[in-house]
Design a protein around this motif. Sequence first.
Motif, PDB file in Angstrom:
ATOM      1  N   VAL A 114       1.031  -1.085   0.012  1.00 31.22           N
ATOM      2  CA  VAL A 114       0.072  -0.034   0.096  1.00 31.22           C
ATOM      3  C   VAL A 114       0.951   1.199   0.114  1.00 31.22           C
ATOM      4  N   SER A 115       0.214   2.297  -0.332  1.00 33.72           N
ATOM      5  CA  SER A 115       1.046   3.621  -0.219  1.00 33.72           C
ATOM      6  C   SER A 115       0.248   4.360   0.551  1.00 33.72           C
ATOM      7  N   GLU A 116       1.198   5.416   1.224  1.00 35.14           N
ATOM      8  CA  GLU A 116       0.408   6.217   2.186  1.00 35.14           C
ATOM      9  C   GLU A 116       1.405   7.446   2.399  1.00 35.14           C
ATOM     10  N   ALA A 117       1.061   8.765   2.904  1.00 37.28           N
ATOM     11  CA  ALA A 117       1.604   9.963   2.971  1.00 37.28           C
ATOM     12  C   ALA A 117       1.112  10.542   4.149  1.00 37.28           C
ATOM     13  N   THR A 118       1.900  11.630   4.359  1.00 40.73           N
ATOM     14  CA  THR A 118       1.430  12.798   5.535  1.00 40.73           C
ATOM     15  C   THR A 118       1.855  13.899   5.227  1.00 40.73           C
ATOM     16  N   SER A 119       1.395  15.013   5.941  1.00 40.73           N
ATOM     17  CA  SER A 119       1.648  16.522   5.685  1.00 40.73           C
ATOM     18  C   SER A 119       3.158  16.724   5.619  1.00 40.73           C
ATOM     19  N   ALA A 120       3.953  15.965   6.304  1.00 44.95           N
ATOM     20  CA  ALA A 120       5.693  16.127   6.593  1.00 44.95           C
ATOM     21  C   ALA A 120       6.061  15.143   5.492  1.00 44.95           C
ATOM     22  N   MET A 121       5.304  13.967   5.026  1.00 43.66           N
ATOM     23  CA  MET A 121       6.090  13.212   3.997  1.00 43.66           C
ATOM     24  C   MET A 121       5.096  13.152   2.865  1.00 43.66           C
ATOM     25  N   VAL A 122       5.325  14.022   2.005  1.00 43.93           N
ATOM     26  CA  VAL A 122       4.445  14.208   1.154  1.00 43.93           C
ATOM     27  C   VAL A 122       4.492  13.291  -0.120  1.00 43.93           C
ATOM     28  N   GLU A 123       5.959  12.664  -0.299  1.00 43.06           N
ATOM     29  CA  GLU A 123       6.124  11.649  -1.283  1.00 43.06           C
ATOM     30  C   GLU A 123       5.586  10.516  -0.532  1.00 43.06           C
ATOM     31  N   PRO A 124       4.658   9.820  -1.107  1.00 44.59           N
ATOM     32  CA  PRO A 124       4.099   8.325  -0.688  1.00 44.59           C
ATOM     33  C   PRO A 124       5.285   7.305  -0.392  1.00 44.59           C
ATOM     34  N   ARG A 125       5.151   6.805   0.670  1.00 45.33           N
ATOM     35  CA  ARG A 125       5.857   5.608   0.994  1.00 45.33           C
ATOM     36  C   ARG A 125       5.162   4.367   0.814  1.00 45.33           C
ATOM     37  N   LYS A 126       5.933   3.360   0.576  1.00 44.30           N
ATOM     38  CA  LYS A 126       5.188   1.963   0.329  1.00 44.30           C
ATOM     39  C   LYS A 126       5.357   1.148   1.684  1.00 44.30           C
ATOM     40  N   ILE A 127       4.175   0.479   1.969  1.00 45.57           N
ATOM     41  CA  ILE A 127       4.250  -0.012   3.115  1.00 45.57           C
ATOM     42  C   ILE A 127       3.718  -1.632   3.076  1.00 45.57           C
ATOM     43  N   ASP A 128       4.066  -2.682   3.699  1.00 40.63           N
ATOM     44  CA  ASP A 128       3.694  -4.133   3.902  1.00 40.63           C
ATOM     45  C   ASP A 128       3.811  -4.395   5.061  1.00 40.63           C
ATOM     46  N   LEU A 129       3.070  -5.722   5.291  1.00 39.68           N
ATOM     47  CA  LEU A 129       2.764  -6.119   6.732  1.00 39.68           C
ATOM     48  C   LEU A 129       3.194  -7.599   6.526  1.00 39.68           C
ATOM     49  N   PHE A 130       3.446  -8.062   7.876  1.00 36.39           N
ATOM     50  CA  PHE A 130       3.797  -9.367   7.888  1.00 36.39           C
ATOM     51  C   PHE A 130       3.364 -10.052   9.228  1.00 36.39           C
ATOM     52  N   ALA A 131       3.300 -11.548   9.417  1.00 37.59           N
ATOM     53  CA  ALA A 131       3.240 -11.929  10.536  1.00 37.59           C
ATOM     54  C   ALA A 131       4.500 -11.878  11.245  1.00 37.59           C
ATOM     55  N   TRP A 132       4.231 -11.783  12.506  1.00 32.80           N
ATOM     56  CA  TRP A 132       5.388 -11.739  13.628  1.00 32.80           C
ATOM     57  C   TRP A 132       6.092 -12.792  13.650  1.00 32.80           C
ATOM     58  N   ILE A 133       7.436 -12.839  13.738  1.00 31.20           N
ATOM     59  CA  ILE A 133       8.467 -13.921  13.872  1.00 31.20           C
ATOM     60  C   ILE A 133       8.998 -13.901  15.328  1.00 31.20           C
ATOM     61  N   ASP A 134       8.770 -14.820  16.161  1.00 32.74           N
ATOM     62  CA  ASP A 134       9.384 -15.017  17.118  1.00 32.74           C
ATOM     63  C   ASP A 134      10.830 -15.136  17.468  1.00 32.74           C
ATOM     64  N   GLY A 135      11.494 -14.858  18.472  1.00 33.48           N
ATOM     65  CA  GLY A 135      12.885 -15.313  18.452  1.00 33.48           C
ATOM     66  C   GLY A 135      13.902 -14.044  18.752  1.00 33.48           C
ATOM     67  N   GLU A 136      15.079 -14.257  18.484  1.00 35.01           N
ATOM     68  CA  GLU A 136      16.242 -13.218  18.734  1.00 35.01           C
ATOM     69  C   GLU A 136      17.180 -13.522  17.485  1.00 35.01           C
TER      70      GLU A 136
END
Length: 341
Positions: A99-121
């Motif tokens: 997905v793409s999203e922007a804010t008033s301070a970051m006017v050039e849209p950034r690409k964003i993705d989401l993953f299931a969390w990975i446990d561990g270190e």
Amino acid sequence: MSFDSLTPEQQIAHLEELAKKSLQHWGLQGSELALVKYRENAVYKVTAPNGVRYALRIHRHGYHSDASLRSELVWMSALNESGIAVPQVLPATDGRLLVSEATSAMVEPRKIDLFAWIDGEPLGTDSEGLGDNADRVTELYTDLGCSAAELHNQSSQWELPEGFERHAWDHDGLVGEQPFWGRFWELELLDESQRTLMEQIRDRISDELSCYDRSSQRYSLIHADFVPENLMVDQDALRLIDFDDAGFGWHLFELATALYFIQEEPYYPAARQALIDGYRQQRPLSDEDLECLELFLAARGCTYLGWIRSRQETDTARELAPDLIRRACRQAERYLASCDE
């Protein structure tokens, strides 16, 4: 004022605002956010009101095209489907992987993705080695070798989907006129002798790679960042994260990356052999192929100097530069000396 001219603290504040805004795409409004890592991309731990955790990634601007980012996620999904333990890509509520999203301070849209969390270190860090995991080096690097071979088995047989696009760690991407991470031999931080050395090693690597086999036995999609901080250890399980640098490349470049930052550690000989043994459990790797490992270690060192040159304005690059230059020069000298024997 541009985003790059802001202080790290100001950047993080704007990135958190962007992260909060983006949660709506996955129906995760009201979740808690915790910054996990901010080097180039920003990664947040997302804890939903029901306790389920996720990893949200905000991509740096301009590093990859949209097609390349989607291709990374498509490959990760294919790896998961084949039974290889990598983070599960979670589509937005409208089905998009990116997905793409922007804010008033970051006017050039950034690409964003989401993953299931990975446990561990993380297995370790580039600067501190394997830490508490050093005593388990044979076990862990055997598993790492198996994981690398399984990934190469999948990628060398996988039919690329239409429109698939990723960069290449090939001859041009490593030592061509415009390498993927930059013209390392022109790094301004090098002194005259170091610059001469980098020009020499570039010529040698170029000669070797110009005729090196690119069949699927030796070349396909690779992760290209098998460093300790990208390997998550959870009890007996080892899982690979962060496919940001994944692209087409030689399988030996993958193994060289896994070994590069631990070469000065006392456990290196055991780790190297365990990596090879683990790889051979899942995929052929001849002694003849292994004779070229030093070549790819030298190439890997060069790429890190290109990385510094293209990011000299960042605190991270400035902090890492002395050690990366030292390592790359040592690697180049060792490889050139071996060629003259």
